[in-house]
Design an enzyme around this catalytic site. Structure first.
Site, PDB file in Angstrom:
ATOM      1  N   HIS A 296       0.817  -1.209   0.000  1.00 27.16           N
ATOM      2  CA  HIS A 296       0.000   0.000   0.000  1.00 27.16           C
ATOM      3  C   HIS A 296       0.863   1.277   0.000  1.00 27.16           C
ATOM      4  O   HIS A 296       0.888   2.008  -0.975  1.00 27.16           O
ATOM      5  CB  HIS A 296      -0.912   0.023   1.230  1.00 27.16           C
ATOM      6  CG  HIS A 296      -1.860  -1.135   1.317  1.00 27.16           C
ATOM      7  ND1 HIS A 296      -2.912  -1.333   0.458  1.00 27.16           N
ATOM      8  CD2 HIS A 296      -1.907  -2.176   2.188  1.00 27.16           C
ATOM      9  CE1 HIS A 296      -3.573  -2.426   0.793  1.00 27.16           C
ATOM     10  NE2 HIS A 296      -2.987  -2.957   1.837  1.00 27.16           N
TER      11      HIS A 296
HETATM   12  O1  RIB Z   1      -5.029   0.390   4.326  1.00 25.89           O
HETATM   13  C1  RIB Z   1      -3.630   0.370   4.253  1.00 25.89           C
HETATM   14  C2  RIB Z   1      -3.035   1.466   5.082  1.00 25.89           C
HETATM   15  O2  RIB Z   1      -3.339   1.258   6.445  1.00 25.89           O
HETATM   16  C3  RIB Z   1      -1.503   1.494   5.013  1.00 25.89           C
HETATM   17  O3  RIB Z   1      -1.059   2.810   5.191  1.00 25.89           O
HETATM   18  C4  RIB Z   1      -1.092   0.654   6.169  1.00 25.89           C
HETATM   19  O4  RIB Z   1       0.197   1.035   6.679  1.00 25.89           O
HETATM   20  C5  RIB Z   1      -2.141   0.999   7.170  1.00 25.89           C
HETATM   21  O5  RIB Z   1      -1.743   2.208   7.802  1.00 25.89           O
END
Ligand code: RIB
Ligand code: CA
Length: 331
Positions: free
Chosen positions: A251
């Protein structure tokens, strides 16, 4: 040596992207931070700020300092908000574990934060920079919303906010909302409606930026930092599999990937707003996809990524950090 440094500083003023990384490490935050540190020739990292999210503030701050210590990079760091603007804190131990970065074992950090006031820290760093500054937002948007509310004049110095968050067709914390936006929907609403240019690396693209098990294995045994990332992904992949995914979605690395290799991504500009009142829709990022939208677009929503090239790029960033440290030892 001083002369060489001077040239580099001069170079830095001319054609670098100035960035501040706001994060909640977090397995994927850690990889994104390493990607930035592997490209200090392109990114002038003014500082790193932390926010409560994947784990409580003290834990994510310690994790951030551990990552900087691992690569011996004394980037100025400041701790930020422990809790969202309105909602109670909601952490992500189901994906990131008790420490917020379970899996790898790292020594205690050798660096400390320079401030416990991330908002003031960000304001001073941005105000003090000659050019505009990009904010890479990898966690809930609490710090950034407060920065824009307390110092609205600073907006003119912000190039863009490139954030991991949201999803116009999907959620992960709920069917409607992605974790970062879900945790602090009021902050997210303020940021999306701030008038600052937003690039949104939401789940629409990050769920496609998946590293598969065989690719993950390529990191093992290539160096201290590669092994660290391998350990991160070994743990993080367990959560991904529990949530029904074949690989691990990178992500936060999509934010750094876009800033460093924008051609690997495709997106569309939409007006995006955030639901703060709904029960089942709290934290939903709603894009106006109608042929004639009601409001002007405020966000570049990333939708596609060249997955293989992106994963190769992430791995190359990690290998580069190990190679640079091996070279340093031989100097
Ligand atoms: O949904 C993914 C996000 O949420 C990313 O930033 C992960 O690190 C969590 O913070
Ligand atoms: Ca994060």
């Amino acid at each position: 040596m001083q002369y060489v440094k001077l040239i580099r500083e001069k170079q830095r003023d001319k054609d670098m992207r100035n960035i501040i990384i706001d994060c909640d490490p977090g397995h994927d935050d850690a990889i994104a931070i390493l990607m930035a540190l592997a490209h200090k020739d392109e990114l002038n990292i003014l500082g790193l700020t932390t926010v409560g999210g994947n784990q409580l503030l003290a834990k994510v701050t310690k994790n951030a300092l551990k990552v900087l210590s691992l690569v011996d990079e004394d980037i100025p760091a400041a701790a930020g908000e422990a809790k969202p603007l309105i909602k109670p804190i909601h952490t992500g131990e189901d994906a990131h574990g008790e420490s917020g970065m379970d899996g790898p074992v790292l020594p205690e950090p050798k660096f400390s934060v320079v401030s416990d006031n991330a908002v003031q820290f960000m304001y001073e760093k941005i105000k003090g920079c000659k050019e505009k500054v990009t904010i890479a937002a990898l966690g809930p948007l609490t710090n950034i919303a407060l920065l824009l509310r307390v110092y609205p004049e600073i907006k003119s110095k912000i190039e863009m906010i490139c954030l991991m968050g949201g999803g116009i067709h999907i959620g992960n914390r709920t069917a409607a909302a992605e974790f970062n936006i879900y945790v602090d929907p009021e902050a997210a609403k303020m940021v999306f409606n701030s008038g600052v240019d937003i690039v949104m690396a939401g789940l629409d693209v990050t769920n496609k930026a998946m590293i598969m098990d065989d690719e993950r294995e390529l990191l093992r045994g290539k160096g201290k930092i590669s092994d660290f990332v391998s350990d991160l992904l070994d743990f993080y992949s367990l959560a991904s599999k529990r949530f029904g995914f074949e690989g691990s979605s990178l992500h936060d690395p999509c934010v750094m990937g876009y800033l460093l290799k924008p051609d690997l991504f495709e997106g569309k500009r939409y007006h995006v707003d955030v639901e703060t009142q709904g029960d089942i829709t709290r934290g939903m990022t709603l894009a106006d996809e109608r042929p004639v939208p009601e409001k002007e677009a405020n966000t570049l929503v990333l939708l596609e990524v060249k997955r293989k090239e992106f994963i190769d790029f992430v791995c190359q960033c990690v290998f580069k950090l190990d190679a640079e440290r091996r070279d340093k030892k031989t100097l």
